[in-house]
Write an enzyme that holds these catalytic residues in place. Structure first.
Site, PDB file in Angstrom:
ATOM      1  N   LYS A  70       0.868  -1.181   0.000  1.00 26.32           N
ATOM      2  CA  LYS A  70       0.000   0.000   0.000  1.00 26.32           C
ATOM      3  C   LYS A  70       0.897   1.221   0.000  1.00 26.32           C
ATOM      4  CE  LYS A  70      -4.134  -1.628   2.359  1.00 26.32           C
ATOM      5  NZ  LYS A  70      -4.951  -1.494   3.585  1.00 26.32           N
ATOM      6  N   GLU A  71       0.547   2.152  -0.866  1.00 22.58           N
ATOM      7  CA  GLU A  71       1.297   3.393  -0.986  1.00 22.58           C
ATOM      8  C   GLU A  71       0.372   4.566  -0.704  1.00 22.58           C
ATOM      9  OE1 GLU A  71       4.087   1.706  -4.636  1.00 22.58           O
ATOM     10  OE2 GLU A  71       2.686   3.350  -5.037  1.00 22.58           O
ATOM     11  N   LYS A  83       6.153  15.166  -6.428  1.00 30.19           N
ATOM     12  CA  LYS A  83       5.185  14.224  -5.855  1.00 30.19           C
ATOM     13  C   LYS A  83       5.961  13.222  -5.012  1.00 30.19           C
ATOM     14  CE  LYS A  83       1.340  11.288  -7.258  1.00 30.19           C
ATOM     15  NZ  LYS A  83       0.602  10.851  -8.460  1.00 30.19           N
TER      16      LYS A  83
END
Length: 168
Positions: A70-71, A83
């Site tokens: 999961k990021e 970003k």
């Protein structure tokens, strides 16, 4: 142990066009489409691509040594074209890293002196930069983080290919 490793690439597209990819959720779609050897699936679990967005990345079996991570997008700076995505669960964290963060930057290339016109036939271009930041107490895990720069290079190349294909 804290470390960083970076790579960059010149892209035949204006910085504003490259940022439309890096600064948006489109980046996850391009990674999945252009890098099936690494990424099998991406799924937005929450958010719209801005800060706080959580993405579940499912890796192609055998590509990384782990199946999913999961990021979370922690920074989207449209002015500086930066970003930052941090792994919050699974993936590189399962490999012994305490922190694994990707930073993407789009840097406008200064070709002309101020006031000069662009020469006919001269293409717009920019520099895209990818940086892996990691923290660990385990030297073997640090080697995993350093070797992951190959994935970052592949991402930069995939976006470059996408921009070249879609700007023509």
């Amino acid at each position: 142990m804290f470390g960083t490793i970076s790579t960059e690439m010149e892209v035949k597209a204006a910085a504003s066009e490259a940022w439309k990819v890096y600064g948006a959720i489109l980046l996850a779609d391009i990674i999945r489409e252009y890098l099936p050897q690494f990424v099998q699936k991406t799924e937005v679990l929450e958010g719209d691509g801005g800060v706080g967005t959580v993405i579940l990345v499912t890796f192609t079996p055998g590509a990384t040594g782990f199946s999913q991570q999961k990021e979370k997008i922690t920074v989207v700076d449209n002015e500086k074209r930066v970003k930052v995505v941090e792994v919050i669960e699974g993936g590189f964290l399962e490999q012994g890293l305490d922190l694994y963060r990707l930073r993407f930057e789009v840097i406008e290339k200064q070709k002309q002196k101020q006031g000069e016109e662009k020469n006919e036939g001269e293409e717009d271009s920019c520099i895209t930069k990818g940086t892996v930041e990691y923290e660990t107490k385990d030297v073997a895990a640090a080697n995993v983080a350093v070797s992951s720069i190959q994935i970052v290079m592949a991402i930069l190349k995939a976006v470059s290919d996408y921009l070249t294909k879609n700007n023509n």
